[in-house]
Design an enzyme around this catalytic site. Structure first.
Site, PDB file in Angstrom:
ATOM      1  CG  ASN A 155      36.818 -61.899 -28.541  1.00  0.00           C
ATOM      2  OD1 ASN A 155      36.961 -61.681 -29.745  1.00  0.00           O
ATOM      3  ND2 ASN A 155      36.391 -63.054 -28.074  1.00  0.00           N
ATOM      4  CD  GLN A 185      36.234 -57.607 -25.924  1.00  0.00           C
ATOM      5  OE1 GLN A 185      36.777 -56.935 -25.040  1.00  0.00           O
ATOM      6  NE2 GLN A 185      35.382 -58.578 -25.635  1.00  0.00           N
ATOM      7  CB  THR A 244       8.232 -52.810 -24.911  1.00  0.00           C
ATOM      8  OG1 THR A 244       6.916 -53.041 -25.417  1.00  0.00           O
ATOM      9  CG2 THR A 244       8.219 -51.672 -23.914  1.00  0.00           C
ATOM     10  CB  CYS A 332      34.541 -71.191 -22.047  1.00  0.00           C
ATOM     11  SG  CYS A 332      33.627 -72.158 -20.856  1.00  0.00           S
TER      12      CYS A 332
HETATM   13  N1  PLP Z   1      31.799 -59.358 -30.308  1.00  0.00           N
HETATM   14  C1  PLP Z   1      32.859 -59.480 -29.492  1.00  0.00           C
HETATM   15  C2  PLP Z   1      34.228 -59.129 -30.006  1.00  0.00           C
HETATM   16  C3  PLP Z   1      32.687 -59.937 -28.191  1.00  0.00           C
HETATM   17  O1  PLP Z   1      33.756 -60.066 -27.387  1.00  0.00           O
HETATM   18  C4  PLP Z   1      31.380 -60.261 -27.745  1.00  0.00           C
HETATM   19  C5  PLP Z   1      31.166 -60.800 -26.391  1.00  0.00           C
HETATM   20  O2  PLP Z   1      32.024 -61.450 -25.820  1.00  0.00           O
HETATM   21  C6  PLP Z   1      30.307 -60.102 -28.632  1.00  0.00           C
HETATM   22  C7  PLP Z   1      30.550 -59.641 -29.903  1.00  0.00           C
HETATM   23  C8  PLP Z   1      28.888 -60.414 -28.216  1.00  0.00           C
HETATM   24  O3  PLP Z   1      28.412 -59.426 -27.329  1.00  0.00           O
HETATM   25  P1  PLP Z   1      27.088 -59.596 -26.464  1.00  0.00           P
HETATM   26  O4  PLP Z   1      27.505 -60.267 -25.193  1.00  0.00           O
HETATM   27  O5  PLP Z   1      26.577 -58.208 -26.229  1.00  0.00           O
HETATM   28  O6  PLP Z   1      26.115 -60.389 -27.255  1.00  0.00           O
END
Ligand code: PLP
Length: 393
Positions: A155, A185, A244, A332
């Site tokens: 990410n 991502q 639900t 962050c």
């Molecule tokens: N995994 C990655 C690589 C992410 O970038 C993110 C969110 O930034 C997540 C997991 C978590 O996703 P969620 O916001 O649906 O909990």
């Protein structure tokens, strides 16, 4: 009238796609609980099952192997457990969880293994999982029950991970393995079905591909039962996730998915072109800038860079005032800024890591927006430089 904003933070969350919005608005008129057997309940259920089929088609699995969750964090917490049951294999707990150092916090801190049953595998300076290190660790666990968590793409840097090679090493080490691949991502940017990503579980989050936040999916290649579901107390989602179902959010996920599926190939080409323009602009304006992950395959939409001596938070705030939303490479959450564990794992010098900025494009991005970013960035860059020169004089 509000000034026009430039949004280059799609890896954090994406604007809602019109198809997702329309699907959610239509779903708001459904009042039934999907578990009820009357017509209203059946209508809600039909919507959910339609969404499940769409998700299953997208990843190439069976609908009964798609579990809707409140997002990727929940899906990862649910699946990263030593207690999984497969009908055709022994069901003793997994011995170890091997985890890529650059995973999202929901993997690093969300799994349910005891600390002494987790091994973290480092990354190479180019931002990929260190396959040699993985091979060495796997030697120690040969023949044991091994779970591996490796994301499809990072990410922060956008670096595409060596999923195929890691999978081959994992399967060669033991006949009893389970591969969890966080495809959050990758969705909408590169192929991420079970053919392209030969994992046992793929994880998705709707708000990263134009759907609403708070809904995601845990997709399984085979029938697998969570030995200890996270949420208990109801038979929903095949008894794997009680509660639900969020019909409106699920409708939004499916709406975004259909739209994303149709457009992602041409979008990827378009975004890569825009990203490359931003990249050459940066190299020209700030030749000292360090661009991360450029030597290896990256997502078409992500550009992570640092200008030495220019703190990310200062740049970020300057850009925000100029109407541009970007992200600092630093993680962050809950308002606190911490050095990026991903850049740390890539052995980036901490002062350079503190200067890391991430630009991430998405379905709304276009040339004019990138031009506005360039104007704002140049202004920020020259102003900060001038201040630095003045204070050094
Ligand atoms: N995994 C990655 C690589 C992410 O970038 C993110 C969110 O930034 C997540 C997991 C978590 O996703 P969620 O916001 O649906 O909990």
């Amino acid at each position: 009238m509000t000034a026009r904003r430039v949004y280059l933070d799609h890896n954090a969350t994406t604007p809602l796609r019109p198809a997702a919005r329309a699907a959610m608005i239509a779903a708001m008129d459904l009042c039934g609980n999907a578990s009820s057997i009357h017509a209203e309940g059946r209508a809600a259920r039909a919507l959910i099952e339609g969404a499940r089929e769409a998700m299953a088609r997208f990843v190439k699995t069976l609908p009964r192997r798609v579990i809707f969750t409140s997002g990727a964090t929940e899906a990862l917490n649910a699946i990263l457990t030593p207690r999984l049951e497969r009908s055709n294999r022994p069901t003793a707990p997994f011995d170890v969880l091997l985890v890529n150092a650059g995973e999202h916090a929901s993997v690093l801190f969300g799994h349910r293994f005891s600390a002494d049953a987790v091994e973290t595998i480092g990354m190479t300076p180019d931002g990929r999982l260190d396959l040699d290190a993985l091979a060495k660790v796997l030697e120690r666990y040969a023949g044991r029950r091994i779970m591996l968590a490796l994301q499809a793409a990072n990410n922060e840097t956008g670096v595409v991970q060596p999923v195929l090679q890691a999978e081959a090493l994992l399967r060669a080490a033991s006949s009893d393995t389970f591969f969890v691949c966080d495809a959050v991502q990758a969705a909408g940017k590169i192929a991420c079905d079970f053919d392209a990503l030969p994992a046992d579980a793929l994880i998705f989050s709707a708000h990263k591909f134009g759907g609403p936040a708070g809904i995601g999916a845990l997709c399984l290649r085979e029938d697998v039962l969570l030995g200890e579901p996270l949420l208990r107390g109801g038979g929903q989602e095949f008894r794997q996730r009680a509660g639900t179902q969020a019909v409106i959010s699920i409708a939004g996920l499916a709406g975004a998915l259909v739209d994303m599926r149709e457009t992602f190939v041409q979008d990827s080409v378009r975004l890569a072109q825009l990203r490359d323009q931003l990249e050459s602009f940066l190299r020209t304006l700030a030749p000292a800038a360090v661009l991360f992950g450029t030597e290896v395959e990256r997502l078409p939409n992500t550009l992570c860079f640092a200008v030495p001596g220019m703190e990310a938070q200062v740049l970020l705030m300057f850009l925000d005032v100029e109407g541009v939303a970007v992200s600092s490479g630093a993680a962050c959450s809950s308002g606190k800024v911490k050095a990026s564990h991903v850049l740390e794992a890539m052995r980036v010098d901490p002062s350079l890591a503190g200067a890391a900025i991430r630009l991430s494009l998405g379905w709304t991005s276009h040339l004019e927006e990138c031009a506005l970013f360039m104007q704002a960035f140049e202004k920020a860059f020259r102003t900060i430089k001038a201040r630095q020169v003045k204070s050094a004089a």
